[in-house]
Design a protein around this motif. Structure first.
Motif, PDB file in Angstrom:
ATOM      1  N   ASN A 108      -1.156   4.849  17.851  1.00 22.24           N
ATOM      2  CA  ASN A 108      -1.622   4.226  16.621  1.00 22.24           C
ATOM      3  C   ASN A 108      -1.301   2.738  16.581  1.00 22.24           C
ATOM      4  N   LEU A 109      -0.146   2.362  17.102  1.00 21.25           N
ATOM      5  CA  LEU A 109       0.170   0.937  17.180  1.00 21.25           C
ATOM      6  C   LEU A 109      -0.783   0.228  18.143  1.00 21.25           C
ATOM      7  N   GLN A 110      -1.139   0.910  19.231  1.00 21.75           N
ATOM      8  CA  GLN A 110      -2.097   0.357  20.187  1.00 21.75           C
ATOM      9  C   GLN A 110      -3.452   0.131  19.516  1.00 21.75           C
ATOM     10  N   PHE A 111      -3.861   1.097  18.701  1.00 17.44           N
ATOM     11  CA  PHE A 111      -5.137   0.978  17.990  1.00 17.44           C
ATOM     12  C   PHE A 111      -5.112  -0.209  17.028  1.00 17.44           C
ATOM     13  N   ILE A 112      -4.041  -0.330  16.251  1.00 16.02           N
ATOM     14  CA  ILE A 112      -3.945  -1.429  15.296  1.00 16.02           C
ATOM     15  C   ILE A 112      -3.905  -2.764  16.042  1.00 16.02           C
ATOM     16  N   HIS A 113      -3.171  -2.804  17.142  1.00 21.36           N
ATOM     17  CA  HIS A 113      -3.088  -4.026  17.946  1.00 21.36           C
ATOM     18  C   HIS A 113      -4.471  -4.467  18.405  1.00 21.36           C
ATOM     19  N   LYS A 114      -5.300  -3.510  18.801  1.00 17.05           N
ATOM     20  CA  LYS A 114      -6.636  -3.829  19.299  1.00 17.05           C
ATOM     21  C   LYS A 114      -7.535  -4.390  18.205  1.00 17.05           C
ATOM     22  N   HIS A 115      -7.380  -3.911  16.981  1.00 15.72           N
ATOM     23  CA  HIS A 115      -8.362  -4.220  15.943  1.00 15.72           C
ATOM     24  C   HIS A 115      -7.862  -5.162  14.847  1.00 15.72           C
ATOM     25  N   VAL A 116      -6.590  -5.558  14.893  1.00 15.78           N
ATOM     26  CA  VAL A 116      -6.044  -6.392  13.824  1.00 15.78           C
ATOM     27  C   VAL A 116      -5.748  -7.796  14.349  1.00 15.78           C
ATOM     28  N   ASP A 117      -6.263  -8.797  13.654  1.00 16.65           N
ATOM     29  CA  ASP A 117      -5.910 -10.178  13.975  1.00 16.65           C
ATOM     30  C   ASP A 117      -4.463 -10.448  13.547  1.00 16.65           C
ATOM     31  N   HIS A 118      -3.779 -11.287  14.297  1.00 10.44           N
ATOM     32  CA  HIS A 118      -2.394 -11.642  13.983  1.00 10.44           C
ATOM     33  C   HIS A 118      -1.504 -10.402  13.890  1.00 10.44           C
ATOM     34  N   TYR A 119      -1.708  -9.528  14.840  1.00  9.10           N
ATOM     35  CA  TYR A 119      -0.988  -8.242  14.840  1.00  9.10           C
ATOM     36  C   TYR A 119       0.521  -8.429  14.778  1.00  9.10           C
ATOM     37  N   TYR A 120       1.052  -9.336  15.558  1.00 11.16           N
ATOM     38  CA  TYR A 120       2.508  -9.464  15.655  1.00 11.16           C
ATOM     39  C   TYR A 120       3.122  -9.960  14.354  1.00 11.16           C
ATOM     40  N   LEU A 121       2.352 -10.708  13.570  1.00 13.69           N
ATOM     41  CA  LEU A 121       2.866 -11.147  12.280  1.00 13.69           C
ATOM     42  C   LEU A 121       3.003  -9.973  11.315  1.00 13.69           C
ATOM     43  N   LYS A 122       2.174  -8.946  11.520  1.00 10.08           N
ATOM     44  CA  LYS A 122       2.195  -7.791  10.621  1.00 10.08           C
ATOM     45  C   LYS A 122       3.040  -6.642  11.169  1.00 10.08           C
ATOM     46  N   LEU A 123       3.555  -6.798  12.401  1.00  9.94           N
ATOM     47  CA  LEU A 123       4.288  -5.702  13.034  1.00  9.94           C
ATOM     48  C   LEU A 123       5.501  -5.244  12.227  1.00  9.94           C
ATOM     49  N   PRO A 124       6.299  -6.133  11.640  1.00 10.94           N
ATOM     50  CA  PRO A 124       7.439  -5.654  10.838  1.00 10.94           C
ATOM     51  C   PRO A 124       7.018  -4.705   9.713  1.00 10.94           C
ATOM     52  N   ARG A 125       5.879  -5.022   9.067  1.00 11.65           N
ATOM     53  CA  ARG A 125       5.398  -4.142   8.006  1.00 11.65           C
ATOM     54  C   ARG A 125       5.046  -2.756   8.564  1.00 11.65           C
ATOM     55  N   TYR A 126       4.363  -2.733   9.744  1.00 13.49           N
ATOM     56  CA  TYR A 126       4.006  -1.455  10.347  1.00 13.49           C
ATOM     57  C   TYR A 126       5.252  -0.651  10.711  1.00 13.49           C
ATOM     58  N   ILE A 127       6.280  -1.322  11.229  1.00  7.56           N
ATOM     59  CA  ILE A 127       7.508  -0.625  11.615  1.00  7.56           C
ATOM     60  C   ILE A 127       8.150   0.019  10.390  1.00  7.56           C
ATOM     61  N   CYS A 128       8.162  -0.697   9.269  1.00  8.23           N
ATOM     62  CA  CYS A 128       8.715  -0.123   8.032  1.00  8.23           C
ATOM     63  C   CYS A 128       7.914   1.097   7.583  1.00  8.23           C
ATOM     64  N   GLN A 129       6.587   1.005   7.691  1.00  6.58           N
ATOM     65  CA  GLN A 129       5.740   2.130   7.284  1.00  6.58           C
ATOM     66  C   GLN A 129       5.940   3.327   8.214  1.00  6.58           C
TER      67      GLN A 129
END
Length: 319
Positions: A285-306
């Motif tokens: 799922n992280l791979q999928f979000i990485h592929k389709h989300v701009d500025h993925y690394y800026l949003k990664l902390p939020r994904y980790i919390c979720q």
């Protein structure tokens, strides 16, 4: 007028019991023009031998959903993956059932396993539609006719899914598992069921959605991307990724609610350990979000919390 040709692809890996039950239900559908292709992803048991016995009529299959019918033998052709330069007459009709069995030399996962069959059938069969179907499903006799009727009603429809019921949910056989899903790239895992959303009429004959489960996904051949399913996804998110590609080309994705499939949810995932399955689920799922989300690394902390919140919630529910 003849019905469009549909190529139906099932992927098998050490799951001949499920595959035989799925096949028995498929060979009882009322749709008159279809191919059935079973791709064996290098099973380590007797899957190939037993599927061939079933086709010959030497193995009876019955369940609470499917009664064995006298439509055997089924004409079958067994090809290894390096023999796929050979054209085979594989079209089933009301009076003649056929099966193509492709044997792979490795377990290539969901995406590449299905891609091998899609590449073959698009090259030699020229189907109008391709149906990806999990081997741990049972189909209603009308399921394909109802999806095709909707597909033909609107040329802008590229992908169609059925209403999925759980095969068995505490003894119930009409509990909905999936009826279409939405994509939400702001939140992990980036996609979820429309049953968790407001504003959808779940009783409508046709529901427009963002994607449908690859457990039973009908796609118009002309809408299939040139690279088919993304093989960087070994098991999971291939169907979501495919739907996004198709929608980006201007096609619509819909669920047909009177097309019914029963799904033994999670059977493929249960063949690996719980920890490994959960880890792979998160990574995919992280791979999928990485592929389709701009500025993925800026949003990664939020994904980790979720992820942490969802994972801890799952643990607490099991206590």
């Amino acid at each position: 007028m003849s019905k469009p040709l549909v190529s139906i692809i099932l992927l098998n890996w050490n799951g001949y019991e499920d595959t035989l039950e799925a096949l028995e239900s498929l060979y009882q559908i009322n749709y008159p023009n279809y191919n059935v292709i079973v791709v064996d992803n290098h099973s380590t048991n007797d899957s190939i031998k037993i599927i061939e016995e079933y086709a010959k009529g030497d193995r009876c299959v019955e369940s609470q959903y499917t009664k064995y019918t006298d439509n055997k033998p089924i004409t079958y052709t067994h090809l290894y993956e390096d023999q796929l330069d050979r054209e085979v007459d594989n079209t089933s009709t009301s009076d003649s059932k056929k099966l193509l069995l492709i044997e792979n030399y490795e377990n290539y996962g969901f995406a590449r396993g299905n891609n091998i069959a899609m590449d073959y059938t698009l090259k030699y069969d020229n189907p109008d539609y391709v149906l990806l179907l999990n081997n741990d499903t049972i189909v209603d006799p009308d399921f394909l006719s109802r999806m095709i009727d909707v597909a033909l009603s609107d040329p802008s429809i590229g992908i169609i899914g059925p209403k999925f019921y759980y095969y068995d949910y505490d003894g119930s056989h009409d509990t909905i598992w999936c009826i279409g899903s939405v994509v939400d790239l702001e939140h992990y895992p980036g996609h979820h069921s429309i049953m968790d959303e407001d504003g959808y009429d779940l009783d409508a004959p046709v529901i427009e959605c963002d994607w449908v489960s690859g457990a039973g996904l009908l796609i118009k051949s002309e809408a299939i991307p040139e690279d088919y399913l993304d093989t960087s996804f070994f098991f999971g998110c291939e169907d979501v990724d495919l739907a996004l590609k198709v929608r980006n080309e201007g096609y619509h994705v819909v669920t047909v609610t009177d097309s019914i499939i029963w799904h033994k949810v999670g059977m493929s995932r249960h063949k690996s350990s719980t920890f490994k399955t959960e880890r792979n689920h998160i990574n995919t799922n992280l791979q999928f979000i990485h592929k389709h989300v701009d500025h993925y690394y800026l949003k990664l902390p939020r994904y980790i919390c979720q992820i942490t919140k969802l994972y801890l919630g799952a643990i607490i529910n099991k206590l």
